[in-house]
Write a protein that holds these residues in place. Structure first.
Motif, short mmCIF file in Angstrom:
data_model
loop_
_atom_site.label_atom_id
_atom_site.label_comp_id
_atom_site.label_asym_id
_atom_site.label_seq_id
_atom_site.Cartn_x
_atom_site.Cartn_y
_atom_site.Cartn_z
N PRO A 99 35.00 15.67 17.46
CA PRO A 99 33.77 14.92 17.76
C PRO A 99 33.98 13.48 18.22
CG PRO A 99 33.94 15.44 15.40
CD PRO A 99 35.00 16.22 16.09
N THR A 100 34.97 12.77 17.68
CA THR A 100 35.13 11.36 18.08
C THR A 100 35.56 11.25 19.54
OG1 THR A 100 37.42 11.15 17.32
CG2 THR A 100 35.68 10.62 15.72
N GLN A 101 36.30 12.23 20.04
CA GLN A 101 36.68 12.23 21.46
C GLN A 101 35.43 12.32 22.34
OE1 GLN A 101 39.86 12.06 23.05
NE2 GLN A 101 38.51 11.77 24.81
N LEU A 102 34.50 13.18 21.92
CA LEU A 102 33.29 13.38 22.74
C LEU A 102 32.45 12.13 22.84
CD1 LEU A 102 32.04 15.83 24.29
CD2 LEU A 102 34.16 16.18 23.08
N LEU A 103 32.41 11.34 21.77
CA LEU A 103 31.66 10.08 21.84
C LEU A 103 32.27 9.17 22.91
CD1 LEU A 103 31.10 9.36 18.03
CD2 LEU A 103 29.36 10.07 19.71
N ALA A 104 33.59 9.07 22.91
CA ALA A 104 34.27 8.25 23.94
C ALA A 104 34.00 8.80 25.34
CB ALA A 104 35.77 8.21 23.66
N ASP A 105 33.98 10.12 25.45
CA ASP A 105 33.74 10.74 26.76
C ASP A 105 32.34 10.39 27.27
OD1 ASP A 105 36.21 11.86 26.40
OD2 ASP A 105 35.46 13.84 25.82
N TRP A 106 31.36 10.43 26.36
CA TRP A 106 29.98 10.20 26.82
C TRP A 106 29.70 8.74 27.11
CZ3 TRP A 106 26.62 13.03 29.25
CH2 TRP A 106 26.83 14.40 29.25
N VAL A 107 30.34 7.82 26.40
CA VAL A 107 30.18 6.40 26.79
C VAL A 107 30.74 6.22 28.20
CG1 VAL A 107 30.71 4.01 26.27
CG2 VAL A 107 30.46 5.61 24.43
N THR A 108 31.87 6.83 28.45
CA THR A 108 32.52 6.72 29.77
C THR A 108 31.63 7.33 30.86
OG1 THR A 108 34.64 6.91 28.62
CG2 THR A 108 34.67 7.17 31.01
N ILE A 109 31.08 8.50 30.57
CA ILE A 109 30.21 9.17 31.56
C ILE A 109 29.00 8.29 31.87
CG2 ILE A 109 28.62 11.12 31.89
CD1 ILE A 109 30.67 12.82 30.22
N ARG A 110 28.41 7.70 30.83
CA ARG A 110 27.22 6.85 31.05
C ARG A 110 27.56 5.59 31.83
NH1 ARG A 110 23.18 7.18 25.85
NH2 ARG A 110 22.51 9.32 26.23
N GLU A 111 28.77 5.08 31.66
CA GLU A 111 29.18 3.91 32.45
C GLU A 111 29.18 4.24 33.94
OE1 GLU A 111 32.07 1.26 29.53
OE2 GLU A 111 32.99 2.70 30.87
N VAL A 112 29.51 5.48 34.26
CA VAL A 112 29.61 5.87 35.67
C VAL A 112 28.25 6.32 36.22
CG1 VAL A 112 30.73 7.45 37.31
CG2 VAL A 112 32.02 6.57 35.34
N PHE A 113 27.56 7.19 35.45
CA PHE A 113 26.36 7.83 35.99
C PHE A 113 25.05 7.35 35.36
CE2 PHE A 113 29.56 11.41 36.54
CZ PHE A 113 29.67 11.25 37.92
N GLY A 114 25.11 6.51 34.34
CA GLY A 114 23.90 6.15 33.61
C GLY A 114 23.53 7.24 32.62
N LYS A 115 22.31 7.13 32.04
CA LYS A 115 21.93 8.04 30.96
C LYS A 115 21.35 9.36 31.45
CE LYS A 115 21.25 4.50 27.46
NZ LYS A 115 20.42 3.88 26.44
N LYS A 116 20.89 9.39 32.69
CA LYS A 116 20.19 10.59 33.18
C LYS A 116 21.21 11.70 33.50
CE LYS A 116 16.95 11.63 36.91
NZ LYS A 116 17.86 12.06 37.97
N VAL A 117 21.01 12.86 32.88
CA VAL A 117 21.95 13.96 33.12
C VAL A 117 21.38 15.04 34.03
CG1 VAL A 117 23.29 13.67 30.99
CG2 VAL A 117 21.22 15.10 30.98
N SER A 118 20.07 15.01 34.26
CA SER A 118 19.47 16.10 35.03
C SER A 118 20.00 16.11 36.46
CB SER A 118 17.94 16.01 35.02
OG SER A 118 17.55 14.83 35.64
N GLY A 119 20.17 17.31 36.98
CA GLY A 119 20.68 17.46 38.34
C GLY A 119 22.20 17.36 38.41
N ARG A 120 22.84 17.18 37.28
CA ARG A 120 24.32 17.09 37.29
C ARG A 120 24.92 18.25 36.51
NH1 ARG A 120 26.16 12.64 39.53
NH2 ARG A 120 24.83 10.81 39.64
N LYS A 121 26.15 18.60 36.89
CA LYS A 121 26.87 19.70 36.24
C LYS A 121 28.13 19.11 35.61
CE LYS A 121 29.03 23.54 38.44
NZ LYS A 121 29.00 24.57 39.46
N PHE A 122 28.40 19.46 34.36
CA PHE A 122 29.52 18.91 33.60
C PHE A 122 30.48 20.05 33.26
CE2 PHE A 122 27.69 14.71 32.93
CZ PHE A 122 26.34 14.94 33.19
N THR A 123 31.53 20.18 34.04
CA THR A 123 32.39 21.36 33.95
C THR A 123 33.69 21.08 33.20
OG1 THR A 123 31.52 22.26 36.00
CG2 THR A 123 33.69 23.06 35.32
N TYR A 124 33.99 21.97 32.26
CA TYR A 124 35.27 21.96 31.54
C TYR A 124 36.05 23.19 31.98
CZ TYR A 124 38.58 22.54 27.68
OH TYR A 124 39.72 22.72 26.93
#
Ligand code: CP
Ligand code: NVA
Length: 320
Positions: free
Chosen positions: A135-160
């Motif tokens: 879980p702590t890794q995911l928090l770091a991942d999402w802060v990083t994602i928001r720095e790039v794309f902002g908070k809005k996730v709609s219309g985006r695909k997050f692939t692992y």
């Protein structure tokens, strides 16, 4: 686990934090990135115990520096240095640690061992990676994602792409609660994610406007993705006897420039690290312009700092 008066005590799973908790933590981490010492006397004179039974570079250093930034002293111990390595119970160990620390950060193999620590510890318990979750890794991942794309996730695909391991589980569970369209692409069969976790993530996604898609086709999974994420193919705790079979099966899921070229024009590449260049990802991709892996690693400290701050402050509500 939630205490009787309604606050969240522990973060054992990527499913533990409510949507509101995630907003609080991600915002706080962004603040701690700008002002690392803004709470530098928060736990002055106090300790946080960091206990690890597996190797760690990022999580250990991030946890120790997060504690220092909050004014406390990290006490790092390996399981084999404690009496637990000679048969003392988790319950007794948890009671003792609770006497000496404001929080307990644990990295180990069995997820249930972390639940057992959380049951007996009177202080917050934070999962710093188990065989099932991170879980702590995911928090770091999402802060990083928001720095790039902002908070809005709609219309985006997050692939692992890759192994259906602890990172795949965490990617699904936290992404679902943030309302994201998550795609997990693994080979079918034994390297696919656990069905119970998929079901749980799909339920969370339905409640939060996200979607969980399981795929075995790497090219369609990465097409038009905003985020392309991968992880090592051999995790800590994986039996060496499966190595050659696993590497063979996962080979079509390697991230290379051809895969990256199929993603959205503004896409980013993510990896929790450590990386094995030439295996799950090519050097060209991880060291290339779309890679945000160093920023992810930077945010391991800001997010663990935020988690410690808000758990110890009893600010979080949890999902139960
Ligand atoms: N990403 C991560 O957890 O790295 P470490 O294993 O180095 O802590
Ligand atoms: N899946 C990897 C993650 C390392 C951060 C492992 O468990 O080893």
């Amino acid at each position: 686990m939630t205490l009787a008066n309604g606050h969240l005590k522990d973060v054992v799973s990527s499913d533990a934090l409510s949507r509101d908790d995630l907003e609080v933590l991600l915002d706080s981490a962004a603040r701690f990135a700008l002002k690392p010492l803004s709470e530098s006397s928060f736990i002055a004179g106090e300790s946080v115990v960091i206990y690890m039974n597996k190797a760690s570079t990022r999580t250990r250093l991030a946890s120790e520096s997060a504690v220092a930034h909050l004014g406390g002293t990290p006490i790092f111990v390996r399981g084999d240095e404690l009496q637990i390595g000679r048969g003392e119970t988790i319950a007794d160990t948890a009671r003792i640690i609770s006497n000496f620390a404001k929080a307990f950060i644990i990295r180990t193999y069995a997820h249930d061992d972390v639940n057992e620590f959380a049951k007996w510890a009177s202080i917050p318990v934070i999962n710093a990676l188990t065989d099932d979750d991170h879980p702590t890794q995911l928090l770091a991942d999402w802060v990083t994602i928001r720095e790039v794309f902002g908070k809005k996730v709609s219309g985006r695909k997050f692939t692992y792409l890759g192994d259906g391991n602890n990172m795949a589980n965490a990617w699904m569970l936290m992404g679902a609660r943030l309302g994201a369209h998550i795609v997990i692409a693994t080979p079918p069969g034994k390297w696919a994610p656990n069905n119970a976790v998929i079901d749980r993530a799909q339920k969370i996604a339905r409640e939060h406007g996200g979607a969980i898609e399981i795929s075995h086709d790497p090219e369609s999974a990465v097409r038009d993705a905003s985020v392309l994420y991968t992880d090592v193919w051999m995790s800590m705790g994986d039996d060496e006897s499966v190595r050659s079979e696993k590497l063979r099966d996962l080979a079509p899921f390697a991230v290379n420039q051809k895969m990256l070229d199929l993603t959205a024009s503004d896409s980013i590449f993510m990896h929790c690290l450590p990386a094995h260049r030439g295996q799950e990802v090519t050097a060209e991709v991880i060291d290339g312009a779309k890679s945000v892996v160093w920023r992810q690693a930077f945010h391991r400290r800001t997010t663990i700092q935020a988690l410690l701050f808000h758990l110890i402050n009893k600010d979080l509500r949890g999902t139960v």
